[in-house]
Design an enzyme around this catalytic site. Structure first.
Site, mmCIF file in Angstrom:
data_model
loop_
_atom_site.group_PDB
_atom_site.id
_atom_site.type_symbol
_atom_site.label_atom_id
_atom_site.label_comp_id
_atom_site.label_asym_id
_atom_site.label_seq_id
_atom_site.Cartn_x
_atom_site.Cartn_y
_atom_site.Cartn_z
ATOM 1 C CB VAL A 420 -0.889 -0.196 1.208
ATOM 2 C CG1 VAL A 420 -1.705 1.357 1.349
ATOM 3 C CG2 VAL A 420 -1.797 -1.223 1.092
ATOM 4 C CD GLU A 425 -2.524 4.956 -2.889
ATOM 5 O OE1 GLU A 425 -2.858 4.832 -1.739
ATOM 6 O OE2 GLU A 425 -1.459 4.343 -3.459
ATOM 7 C CG ASP A 467 -4.860 34.733 -36.588
ATOM 8 O OD1 ASP A 467 -3.967 33.999 -37.213
ATOM 9 O OD2 ASP A 467 -5.893 34.305 -36.229
ATOM 10 C CD GLU A 542 -17.842 42.897 -44.244
ATOM 11 O OE1 GLU A 542 -18.898 43.463 -44.281
ATOM 12 O OE2 GLU A 542 -17.628 41.995 -44.539
ATOM 13 C CG ASP A 788 -9.802 35.113 -36.079
ATOM 14 O OD1 ASP A 788 -9.398 34.636 -36.945
ATOM 15 O OD2 ASP A 788 -9.880 36.396 -35.856
ATOM 16 C CG ASN A 791 -11.326 28.326 -44.258
ATOM 17 O OD1 ASN A 791 -11.959 27.503 -44.377
ATOM 18 N ND2 ASN A 791 -11.406 29.583 -45.148
ATOM 19 C CG ASN A 854 6.773 5.192 -2.889
ATOM 20 O OD1 ASN A 854 6.210 5.979 -2.042
ATOM 21 N ND2 ASN A 854 6.624 4.537 -3.994
ATOM 22 C CG ASP A 888 -0.253 7.895 -1.727
ATOM 23 O OD1 ASP A 888 0.581 8.415 -2.529
ATOM 24 O OD2 ASP A 888 -0.510 6.861 -1.832
#
Length: 1115
Positions: A420, A425, A467, A542, A788, A791, A854, A888
């Protein structure tokens, strides 16, 4: 509104529907059963007190499959208008509440024969709240799709507990508890002897298991709740709708049946409906229907007319499917199904995507498995040694059978507990926590993470292809310069003496009208309202030109300008040709083609120009070589001042289509634009200013300091691109600026030679961007891309991390991206870079801490148990479970929540091949493990001689207490991964770290004082506490000494070890893998990927080899 535009063409892409006769005879529509309920859907065809002519079930019959018969049965588009009590021009009334009266099915379908009357007039009751749409929502619902239900806390607890090791440990604990209870209650004890407490260990183990399960499941529960919120946020967006005759933007969830929606290239269709009108609308329905061809839409009115007169064919398609993407064209459509009733909603209700593990989680799972195998091997060896000793002593063992059984069980429990402890984990948990924490904080800093893997990948990005418009610049465009013909200029002359008002006043009415129509008619932007203010909605370029037309050309109403024009054909904007056009019929019968787009491209298509801008008669003259040079100079003059240049051309025709012009195959009344796009008349060039965003220059500099190359990829011409790139620091001395058309023609060898110095790619198409991204990835770069447009989708998908624009980005771009920049700001990419590195650092910090514990715990438990005459480990099972909880869960929470500092940008990114455990990390892991083992072994083995007055139980308690305190102090050491000494930097800002350490310290103090029999310890006095804490605190100065050891010396030592032990270790690894493959077990794709990805080093998932010296990479 595009009320003057119709699309009466037929899609050649639709598969023949079920109404087509197989023998190829005349196509007919049988609508008798078209609206019959399918089995199981009868409830959808019944609605109590329905003020509308149709039910959700009838409207759903339009799709799955597409049914022209159902469309005909409801009376076509006019029948729907009447039956849904809406208006095809004005949309729903913003004052609608509870609707008075009702309309029958027969009345609605009759509207198709009698024509439009008062269909759009909806009467609401006086007592209803205006704008609530109560009846409409009651019958048809809104456009919300219920979120996937999160797992309950009980389900998460079961999943956390459903682990073979924990179940095995539970069985052992229950057996231990049963034996303990038997020894306490079922055996006679001598009078006056203390009560037996053997049962306490079994209870303590069960309690420890419950705590481990509770903490893990609560963490998972919190994580799931966070990501449910994030997923809800990522689905949020604005759409353009017409209500009460005005174009407004509303939330996508507020769409209702009967709404009139605008669509344009890049939009994701938010609800099912019927196409009303528009031009050349084509959709990609592959995600909704699997149909790979583009689906061209025909207006509902045209379809119904042809169904009535018998000229219909099965290729006619007026149906808009939710989830489809608009590829070309513009238009409006009537919403017929929303939310759970729409085709997309039904699909989403049946499919809920599970969160996939990220690459880092997969790689860590592989390492965790490897560590678990080694720990399991150590545990098995420990059990074997102790079991053989136990068996050897049985003939001379005088204990009772119950005591012998208990002793054997103790051996088994220690061995299982060692497994364990060895199983890390907490590694996947650390990644999950770090990602959950990072994504939540990133959202506050305008980064919406759609794909989790992008968060960690961004930390190692080596190049960003950005961009220009809206990302580096503010996307607040204004026309500040212009040249009409070649003589009338404002703001463009060297002395800047001419103003727009003065220049426009000098123009003749015919030229002014031509300029006005070139801007207003040849545009997809429209009038609308934002934040209660009248404005233009659409492309920023535009809207800037429309604002100029309103302010200087006398435009009063955009809708009035468009209503007065007779539009014959529209040519939508195309990123390949970089222009758009429109054909209008003039009052004198002349057909005029108006084109607007990139100035240098349009100039190359012009052979003539307007002769005299002050003359009322519109004449043109040949464009001489000198004129072309002068206009090119004007374009460069604007571009050098970081202005975007837009050109305008026109050409008159006596008839349409022109004589000899190539027409479209599916519509002989419309012309192939490329065939006539030549010999145009030059009208004007305007310069549009888009200032840099504040902080962009600093953000670019930070990227470059962090080892990330920033490249600008833009559709602007070379001069403008270079000017802006220089202004924001992207273009530097020695850098290369190249045009897209030239770049795409390079061979791979030439491309590889250019790429290291390429800083600006101008006049680039989305395909050029994709080619750039692909080649950079092939060269081993970790590539981030911003986009943005529709394409940009392929490049965004191909990139390691795709950033789309939250404000200006199309829905297709957002769908293809992994992170959405909510403010469209390049500076937000820096935040993503910092948090990505913070996630990777958090995982490495925890991994360093985990491996240290460990190694120490396994070796200490093994050696002390083997050396003990009683075959008992100095750390009991319950103590080991407490240590396991610390390393853990608590450590994962503490080390995963460090926010990034500016220092994180002062190092180079790690390459893709870099293993998780760096040279510095191995140095700290091994150094700390040696120190901790030396201290605990001295206390355990030499303790009786050093502290003769202490009892064995006190010594064991001191060993346990010192061991835990060393982990607490070592946690501070692990806040740094480099060789710098300040481990407390920023700790006061991390309240999680402080709080969790307080819990760990408080828990340890409480255990020592009150744990007693449950933890097999005894309370300590002040001197013993001082010994524990002072010895443990030496972890801090010891870490300083470790950091002083040169990395080069460690590397030489490492290489020597590899040379000596490498072949043996690799042989063991291969043998373990062979055994693993031979044992049938559940296949896990994630673990397979981890085996493939985890690289060299001591990790058993790869071969044992030398470290890489590229900053901090050792496997």
């Amino acid at each position: 509104m595009l009320s003057d535009i119709t699309a009466n063409t037929v899609s050649p892409y639709e598969e023949p529907s079920h109404e087509q006769k197989k023998d190829g005879t005349e196509f007919t529509i049988e609508d008798e059963d078209a609206l019959r309920p399918d089995p199981g859907t009868e409830a959808d065809f019944d609605a109590a007190n329905n003020p509308f002519a149709f039910t959700t079930g009838q409207l759903n019959k339009f799709l799955n499959p597409k049914s022209l018969a159902a469309f005909k049965a409801v009376g076509g588009i006019l029948g729907l208008e009447k039956g849904l009590r809406t208006d095809l021009t004005a949309g729903l009334s913003v004052d609608e509440g509870t609707i008075l009266g009702n309309i029958s099915f027969q009345e609605a379908t009759a509207a198709a024969r009698t024509g439009k009357d008062d269909a759009g007039i909806v009467q609401s009751s006086a007592e209803s709240n205006p704008g609530t749409f109560l009846d409409r929502k009651r019958i048809f619902k809104d456009n919300n799709i219920p979120l996937k239900k999160a797992k309950s806390i009980w389900r998460l607890m079961w999943e956390q507990y459903y682990d073979k090791i924990l179940i095995l440990l539970t069985v052992a604990a229950v057996v231990s508890l049963a034996l303990g209870l038997y020894e306490s209650l079922g055996v006679d004890h001598p009078a006056g002897s203390p009560p037996s407490v053997d049962w306490i260990e079994g209870v303590a183990i069960c309690v420890a298991i419950i705590i481990v399960v509770l903490v893990g499941s609560l963490n998972d529960w919190q994580k799931e709740r966070q990501f449910v919120k994030l997923n809800a946020k990522k689905e949020d967006r604005e759409v353009k709708v017409i209500r009460s005759g005005k174009s407004i933007q509303i939330n996508v969830h507020d769409i209702l049946v009967g709404d009139i929606l605008h669509v344009e290239p890049g939009d994701l269709i938010p609800a099912d409906g019927i196409f009303i009108e528009g031009h050349d609308l084509k959709c990609d329905e592959s995600s909704a229907t699997g149909e790979s061809d583009q689906m061209k839409k025909t207006s509902g009115g045209e379809v119904y007319r042809r169904l009535q007169n018998g000229t219909a064919n099965p290729k006619l398609d007026p149906f808009m499917i939710s989830g489809a993407k608009v590829l070309e064209g513009v238009g409006t459509y009537l919403v017929t199904s929303t939310g759970v009733n729409s085709s997309f909603g039904k699909l989403m209700m049946s499919l809920h995507q599970e969160v996939e593990p990220t690459p880092l989680q997969v790689k860590l799972s592989g390492i965790a498995d490897a560590i678990a195998y080694l720990g399991g091997g150590a545990a098995l060896l420990l059990f074997a040694v102790l079991f053989f000793r136990f068996c050897a002593y049985l003939p001379i063992d005088s204990r009772t059978s119950a005591e012998q059984g208990s002793a054997f069980l103790d051996i088994l429990i220690v061995a299982i507990t060692l497994i364990v402890v060895a199983i890390p984990e907490g590694l996947p948990l650390a990644v999950t926590l770090a990602l959950a924490f990072a994504t939540t904080r990133m959202l506050k800093e305008n980064n919406l993470v759609r794909v989790l893997r992008a968060c960690e990948t961004m930390g190692n990005a080596t190049t960003v292809c950005s961009d220009k418009t809206g990302t580096l610049t503010q996307n607040k465009m204004t026309v500040v310069a212009g040249t009409i013909s070649k003589d009338a200029k404002f703001f463009g002359s060297p002395d800047q003496s001419e103003t727009p008002v003065k220049v426009v006043t000098s123009l003749s009415s015919s030229v002014k009208d031509l300029l006005l129509k070139s801007i207003t008619i040849n545009s997809t932007a429209f009038e609308g309202h934002e934040n209660g203010q009248a404005t233009f909605i659409g492309s920023k370029t535009e809207t800037a030109m429309l604002t100029f037309a309103r302010d200087f050309l006398g435009m009063s109403s955009l809708q009035a300008e468009r209503s007065s024009a007779t539009v014959i054909q529209m040519i939508p904007f195309d990123s390949g040709r970089k222009c758009m056009g429109v054909v209008v019929k003039m009052p004198n019968g002349v057909y005029r083609l108006l084109v607007k787009g990139a100035s240098e491209i349009l100039l190359s298509k012009a052979t003539r120009m307007v002769a005299d801008v002050t003359s009322e008669e519109l004449t043109d003259v040949e464009l001489s070589l000198g004129d072309i040079k002068e206009l090119e100079g004007t374009i460069n003059f604007y571009a050098e001042r970081s202005l975007r240049t837009i050109g305008m051309l026109y050409k008159d025709y006596s008839q349409w289509p022109p004589v000899g012009a190539r027409t479209l195959e599916d519509n002989p009344n419309q012309v192939n634009f490329d065939a006539i796009f030549n010999e145009m008349v030059f009208l004007s060039i305007v310069g549009i200013q888009d200032p840099l965003r504040p902080g962009v220059t600093e953000a670019v500099r930070q990227c470059q300091n962090a080892g990330v190359t920033v490249r600008m990829v833009t559709g602007d011409n070379v001069v403008t691109a270079q000017a802006i790139a220089s202004e924001c620091g992207i273009f530097t001395e020695g850098g290369v600026v190249m045009e897209g058309p030239k770049f795409r023609l390079l061979s791979e060898k030439d491309m590889d030679r250019v790429l290291p110095k390429l800083q600006v790619l101008a006049r680039s198409s989305p395909e050029d961007k994709r080619i750039l991204v692909r080649r950079l990835k092939e060269l081993g770069e970790t590539v981030a891309v911003t986009g943005d447009g529709t394409n940009d989708g392929p490049a965004l998908k191909m990139a390691d991390v795709g950033f789309s624009m939250g404000i200006s980005g199309t829905e297709v771009a957002k769908e293809a991206s992994s992170i959405i920049l909510m403010d469209d700001n390049f500076a937000s990419i820096i935040k993503a870079l910092m948090w990505g590195r913070a996630v990777n650092d958090a995982v490495q910090k925890f991994l360093q801490f985990q491996l240290t514990v460990n190694i120490t715990a396994v070796i200490l438990t093994f050696v002390s148990a083997v050396a003990s005459a009683k075959m008992e480990s100095v750390l009991t099972a319950v103590q080991l479970l407490w240590v396991n909880l610390i390393m853990d869960t608590f450590a994962a929470l503490a080390l995963a929540t460090d926010a990034p500092t500016p220092e994180i940008l002062k190092r180079k990114p790690s390459p893709k091949s870099a293993p998780l455990v760096s040279l510095n990390m191995w140095k700290m892991i091994i150094g700390q493990a040696i120190f901790q083992l030396v201290v605990t072994f001295i206390l355990h083995f030499a303790g009786p001689e050093i502290f003769p007055s202490w009892t064995p139980k006190q010594l064991n308690t001191v060993v346990f207490n010192t061991f835990v305190w060393m982990q607490i102090f070592n946690e501070f050491n692990n806040r740094r991964l480099d060789n710098k000494f300040n481990i407390f930097e920023g700790v006061t800002k991390n309240y999680f770290f402080i709080g969790i350490n307080c819990i760990m310290v408080g828990g340890q103090i409480m255990i020592v004082f009150v744990g007693k029999a449950a933890f097999s310890i005894t309370p300590l006095n002040g001197i013993q506490w001082a010994v524990c804490v002072i010895l443990a605190a030496f972890c801090l100065p010891w870490a300083v000494l470790i950091r002083l050891v040169p990395d080069a010396s460690v590397e030489r030592f490492w290489l020597g070890c590899v040379k000596i032990f490498g072949p043996s270790v690799n042989a063991v690894v291969k043998g373990a893998r062979s055994v693993r493959r031979a044992i049938p077990r559940r296949k896990k794709a994630a673990k397979k990927a981890a085996d493939e990805e985890t690289s060299a080093g001591t990790s058993p998932t790869g071969t044992w080899s030398a470290p890489e010296r590229n900053g901090n990479t050792v496997g």
